[in-house]
Design a protein around this motif. Structure first.
Motif, PDB file in Angstrom:
ATOM      1  N   ARG A   1      36.562  23.107  51.175  1.00  0.00           N
ATOM      2  CA  ARG A   1      36.911  23.948  52.331  1.00  0.00           C
ATOM      3  C   ARG A   1      36.859  23.155  53.637  1.00  0.00           C
ATOM      4  O   ARG A   1      37.365  23.622  54.666  1.00  0.00           O
ATOM      5  CB  ARG A   1      35.961  25.148  52.403  1.00  0.00           C
ATOM      6  N   TYR A   2      36.236  21.972  53.592  1.00  0.00           N
ATOM      7  CA  TYR A   2      36.171  21.136  54.791  1.00  0.00           C
ATOM      8  C   TYR A   2      37.389  20.228  54.931  1.00  0.00           C
ATOM      9  O   TYR A   2      37.496  19.485  55.904  1.00  0.00           O
ATOM     10  CB  TYR A   2      34.908  20.269  54.775  1.00  0.00           C
ATOM     11  N   LEU A   3      38.291  20.283  53.954  1.00  0.00           N
ATOM     12  CA  LEU A   3      39.485  19.450  54.026  1.00  0.00           C
ATOM     13  C   LEU A   3      40.347  19.864  55.208  1.00  0.00           C
ATOM     14  O   LEU A   3      40.490  21.052  55.516  1.00  0.00           O
ATOM     15  CB  LEU A   3      40.306  19.567  52.736  1.00  0.00           C
ATOM     16  N   SER A   4      40.941  18.876  55.850  1.00  0.00           N
ATOM     17  CA  SER A   4      41.780  19.162  57.012  1.00  0.00           C
ATOM     18  C   SER A   4      42.847  18.091  57.131  1.00  0.00           C
ATOM     19  O   SER A   4      42.625  16.926  56.793  1.00  0.00           O
ATOM     20  CB  SER A   4      40.936  19.205  58.291  1.00  0.00           C
ATOM     21  N   ASN A   5      44.026  18.511  57.614  1.00  0.00           N
ATOM     22  CA  ASN A   5      45.088  17.555  57.870  1.00  0.00           C
ATOM     23  C   ASN A   5      44.950  16.886  59.229  1.00  0.00           C
ATOM     24  O   ASN A   5      45.760  16.029  59.593  1.00  0.00           O
ATOM     25  CB  ASN A   5      46.459  18.239  57.785  1.00  0.00           C
ATOM     26  N   ASP A   6      43.947  17.284  59.988  1.00  0.00           N
ATOM     27  CA  ASP A   6      43.769  16.742  61.330  1.00  0.00           C
ATOM     28  C   ASP A   6      43.266  15.302  61.263  1.00  0.00           C
ATOM     29  O   ASP A   6      42.331  14.989  60.513  1.00  0.00           O
ATOM     30  CB  ASP A   6      42.769  17.582  62.130  1.00  0.00           C
TER      31      ASP A   6
ATOM     32  N   CYS B   1      36.655  15.187  53.312  1.00  0.00           N
ATOM     33  CA  CYS B   1      35.568  16.165  53.472  1.00  0.00           C
ATOM     34  C   CYS B   1      34.449  15.582  54.336  1.00  0.00           C
ATOM     35  O   CYS B   1      33.849  16.287  55.157  1.00  0.00           O
ATOM     36  CB  CYS B   1      35.008  16.564  52.110  1.00  0.00           C
ATOM     37  N   ALA B   2      34.172  14.276  54.149  1.00  0.00           N
ATOM     38  CA  ALA B   2      33.089  13.643  54.902  1.00  0.00           C
ATOM     39  C   ALA B   2      33.370  13.636  56.403  1.00  0.00           C
ATOM     40  O   ALA B   2      32.436  13.588  57.211  1.00  0.00           O
ATOM     41  CB  ALA B   2      32.871  12.215  54.399  1.00  0.00           C
ATOM     42  N   LEU B   3      34.644  13.684  56.792  1.00  0.00           N
ATOM     43  CA  LEU B   3      34.975  13.731  58.216  1.00  0.00           C
ATOM     44  C   LEU B   3      34.495  15.017  58.870  1.00  0.00           C
ATOM     45  O   LEU B   3      34.151  15.031  60.057  1.00  0.00           O
ATOM     46  CB  LEU B   3      36.498  13.608  58.405  1.00  0.00           C
ATOM     47  N   LYS B   4      34.455  16.100  58.092  1.00  0.00           N
ATOM     48  CA  LYS B   4      34.125  17.412  58.652  1.00  0.00           C
ATOM     49  C   LYS B   4      32.757  17.935  58.196  1.00  0.00           C
ATOM     50  O   LYS B   4      32.259  18.913  58.745  1.00  0.00           O
ATOM     51  CB  LYS B   4      35.203  18.424  58.218  1.00  0.00           C
ATOM     52  N   TYR B   5      32.157  17.293  57.193  1.00  0.00           N
ATOM     53  CA  TYR B   5      30.893  17.778  56.637  1.00  0.00           C
ATOM     54  C   TYR B   5      29.802  16.764  56.969  1.00  0.00           C
ATOM     55  O   TYR B   5      29.704  15.703  56.334  1.00  0.00           O
ATOM     56  CB  TYR B   5      31.030  17.965  55.130  1.00  0.00           C
ATOM     57  N   PRO B   6      28.946  17.038  57.959  1.00  0.00           N
ATOM     58  CA  PRO B   6      27.972  16.062  58.460  1.00  0.00           C
ATOM     59  C   PRO B   6      27.056  15.437  57.406  1.00  0.00           C
ATOM     60  O   PRO B   6      26.806  14.222  57.462  1.00  0.00           O
ATOM     61  CB  PRO B   6      27.181  16.856  59.509  1.00  0.00           C
TER      62      PRO B   6
END
Length: 552
Positions: free
Chosen positions: A233-238, A313-318
């Motif tokens: 759920r933390y995946l993002s195209n940003d 995911c690691a980009l958005k999940y601390p």
């Protein structure tokens, strides 16, 4: 100098001048004499134990196995084990975590880049059954006796670079799952020692071990998809904030990431045919090509997509970002498996085996590139070179253990540059000059009396197993520098291609003017395309001139 009689084909034999690879004659009481005496004695003992002692010598047809089906299955296991592991996944992490690309902007260059590299490795692998020669030994027919020593060194540096990276990642995994009870240094030593023990034994034992590792390793990666899915759920195209507002920088990072992923699979082209030298000569080229293409592409894609997903995911999940910051890729993988506790540790250890699989191949093949250095280097047995490679890689891994992403991102694309030039020249050599139309120009490699039109010898020559699909090589002269090509055309084309590297590369230590013009702040790496194009244009006219002037 000595004589080598090659009678691969019934009723047809060549006698060629070669450098003797036996230890020099002399007093066994001298230091040098004792060294060669005990080296030969150790090789005989190892041979009795089933350890492969053959070096860069060609595998003649009569020594090759005839059970092609069993060989095909074994090589499938080898590729699944060696390519379906962390060494392949490692570069895919860097799309989001180093280049700051979102999911879409990292998936597209990652998958396309490594697919292009697979085609190059697959094409190079076809030379194995045809020649019975290791990849860089066969390159003598392209670069000649002297220049091949230099280009083979590039191949050696490439596989040793991957071994260093693999060892660091393996150490990170053991350190992270043990809460540093197993220090990073100890983890590096463990993976290096295990890899050495298998690689020393030789190709038959190597393939057995690789096939044995293939199933548990790939099953463990399948579970990685499952355990990490709860964070998708933390995946993002940003893209990351550092590049999101600059389209030129995004384009440049896209191109650089493409080049990095291309290097993952293309670098197999420097050693791919090493694992087909025991295949029968009549093995269809398309069989070898497709086996290598799919054998590399399927497992690399399988683990690469997982790397892209987890990295994004690691980009958005601390918590995952912190694990990566502290322990690198090994820490990030443990963070993904941590919800499964002890079971997660066990699965991560299985994934750890994939690093050993890749290092085994690297250590094994690097020895052949080093043996091409000259008479002295060739006399040193393969198993001794494997020990030497182990020592150098161990030191480099220990020294560079805290700069993993820098080593991988800045060093390995350089190997992709040279394999691009090697591939395009090999393609042109096969498809243009090693054909019926130009075969009359090879007056040194194929003596003129054998080429006389309509003669009995011409008919006999055309029927030999050395003529494959109208691509003519006299593999019997693999070690005869008087009949091998001069290598002038390939050498000049290679040097011209280097200019394309200088203009188009984008690395921390150099950004070429062309790369800078198309890639924003950090440039965009297009060196692989530029060097391939320049070498491809320069080689054909030079090669035609070389054949007309020297007949080889």
């Amino acid at each position: 100098m000595g004589k080598l009689r090659d009678d691969d084909d019934a009723g047809h034999e060549d006698v060629v001048e070669v450098d003797s690879y036996d230890h020099p004659q002399g007093s066994s009481s001298s230091v040098g004499g004792k060294f060669w005496y005990y080296t030969k004695l150790a090789s005989k003992r190892l041979d009795a134990l089933g350890v492969e002692t053959r070096g860069i010598d060609r595998s003649p047809p009569y020594e090759r196995a005839s059970n092609r089906r069993k060989q095909l299955i074994s090589v499938v296991g080898l590729w699944l084990s060696a390519c379906g592991g962390l060494s392949s996944m490692s570069s895919f992490f860097l799309g989001p975590l180093l280049f700051g690309l979102g999911l879409r902007n990292s998936v597209i260059p990652g998958l396309i880049g490594h697919t292009v590299g697979c085609f190059i490795a697959a094409y190079c692998s076809m030379m194995g059954p045809r020649s019975g020669c290791r990849q860089m030994v066969g390159a003598r027919f392209l670069f000649g006796w002297w220049t091949v020593k230099i280009v083979s060194l590039f191949g050696v540096i490439g596989v040793m670079g991957w071994s260093v990276v693999n060892s660091v990642v393996g150490g990170q995994i053991l350190a992270s799952i043990s809460n540093e009870k197993v220090p990073l240094v100890v983890g590096i030593i463990i993976i290096m020692v295990v890899s050495l023990l298998v690689s020393v034994c030789g190709i038959k034992q190597l393939i057995r071990v690789e096939a044995f590792f293939a199933i548990p390793v790939n099953v463990a990666f399948l579970t990685l998809y499952i355990v990490s899915s709860q964070k998708y759920r933390y995946l993002s195209n940003d893209d990351s904030p550092e590049v999101a507002d600059d389209p030129a920088t995004i384009k440049g990072n896209w191109l650089s990431f493409f080049s990095l992923c291309y290097s993952i699979t293309a670098t197999w082209g420097t050693i791919a045919s090493d694992y087909y030298v025991l295949f029968p000569e009549n093995t269809p080229d398309m069989t070898v090509f497709l086996l290598t293409l799919l054998g590399i592409w399927v497992p690399t894609t399988f683990v690469g997509v997982a790397g892209l997903l987890i990295g994004n995911c690691a980009l958005k999940y601390p918590p995952w970002a912190e694990a990566y910051e502290k322990y690198g890729m090994g820490g990030l993988l443990w963070a993904a498996f941590e919800p499964w506790g002890g079971g997660g540790k066990f699965l991560l250890i299985l994934i750890f085996l994939s690093l050993i699989s890749n290092n085994i191949i690297n250590t094994y093949s690097a020895a052949f590139g080093l043996q091409l250095g000259g008479r002295f280097f060739a006399r040193i047995p393969r198993w001794m070179w494997s020990i030497g490679v182990f020592g150098v890689c161990l030191v480099c891994a220990l020294v560079g253990r805290n700069a993993f992403s820098t080593i991988l991102g800045n060093f390995l694309p350089m190997i992709g540059y040279w394999i691009s030039m090697y591939f395009i020249m090999l393609l042109e050599e096969n498809q243009i000059f090693r054909t019926d139309y130009f075969k009359h120009l090879f007056t040194k490699e194929f003596p003129t009396e054998e080429m006389h039109q309509g003669s009995y010898k011409e008919k006999q020559f055309a029927a030999t197993r050395d003529v494959r699909l109208h691509q003519h090589y006299n593999w019997k002269v693999w070690n005869d520098k008087s009949r091998l090509t001069q290598g002038i055309a390939a050498t000049i084309s290679f040097l011209c291609g280097v200019s394309g590297v200088v203009l188009g590369m984008s690395q921390t230590y150099w950004v070429g003017p062309v790369a800078k013009a198309i890639g924003g702040e950090y440039g965009g790496d297009i060196a692989m395309w530029m060097c391939m194009g320049i070498s491809g244009v320069v080689y054909p006219p030079l090669r035609y001139w070389e054949l007309k002037k020297f007949g080889r």
